[in-house]
Design an enzyme around this catalytic site. Structure first.
Site, mmCIF file in Angstrom:
data_model
loop_
_atom_site.group_PDB
_atom_site.id
_atom_site.type_symbol
_atom_site.label_atom_id
_atom_site.label_comp_id
_atom_site.label_asym_id
_atom_site.label_seq_id
_atom_site.Cartn_x
_atom_site.Cartn_y
_atom_site.Cartn_z
ATOM 1 C CG ASP A 61 -0.495 0.343 2.495
ATOM 2 O OD1 ASP A 61 0.709 0.585 2.646
ATOM 3 O OD2 ASP A 61 -1.294 0.388 3.452
ATOM 4 C CB ILE A 62 0.090 4.588 -1.290
ATOM 5 C CG1 ILE A 62 -0.148 3.936 -2.650
ATOM 6 C CG2 ILE A 62 0.799 5.938 -1.433
ATOM 7 C CD1 ILE A 62 -1.186 4.626 -3.507
ATOM 8 C CD GLU A 69 -4.617 3.547 1.632
ATOM 9 O OE1 GLU A 69 -4.246 3.546 2.816
ATOM 10 O OE2 GLU A 69 -5.773 3.791 1.292
#
Length: 177
Positions: free
Chosen positions: A58-59, A101
């Protein structure tokens, strides 16, 4: 009659894309399709006794991107990351959006050691990319298929590895056996 057949086929193809791909137009699979593909790949790996690994990422600090720059900018970041990842994985790898995300890459015929190398390459590409003035990083969790795994257990293990990456400071790759 022939024209009607082709129109129906075209509509069917569009509906299939809508049903299986991320609605953000990242041109990657959605969670429903990814889960289906993961189950298929697990069955294939077990049947042919081949390795299988997944990358769950994920970001980092994505909420801040949305809060500071707006959701439109956040969507642009998601699209750009999707494009970069797609350009830098193998054609046999399966890539999709798992949640907000969060993303998943299924790596058929791949041991964890190679998945770590692939993740590290992707991590560097994202870190060095200019997202229209933003610096973006991602954290990775790796899991390799075990004999008793199913789609839930392998994703849970990759998720635990991702959380370890977050605990260790983000922008890193973690593999948990």
């Amino acid at each position: 009659m022939v024209i009607l057949f082709f129109k129906i086929k075209k509509i069917k193809n569009k509906l299939e894309i809508i049903a299986t791909h991320d609605k953000l137009i990242t041109e990657i699979y959605n969670r429903l399709e990814m889960n289906k593909r993961l189950i298929e790949e697990i069955e294939r790996a077990k049947r042919y006794k081949t390795p299988l690994s997944i990358i769950y990422f994920d970001i980092d600090y994505f909420k801040q991107v949305n809060d500071i720059y707006g959701h439109e900018k956040g969507d642009e970041v998601l699209k750009e990351i999707s494009k970069l990842i797609k350009e830098n994985i193998r054609k046999t790898d399966i890539f999709g959006r798992w949640g907000g995300e969060e993303f998943l890459i299924i790596l058929p015929s791949t041991k964890a050691k190679e998945a770590v190398k692939i993740s590290e390459k992707l991590r560097k590409i994202i870190q060095e990319h200019n997202f229209d003035g933003l610096n973006v990083t991602i954290s990775f969790g790796i899991a390799e298929l075990k004999e008793n795994d199913d789609n839930i257990s392998i994703v849970n293990r990759a998720d635990r590895a991702l959380y370890k990456a977050k605990e260790k400071g983000r922008n890193i790759v973690v593999y948990i056996k």
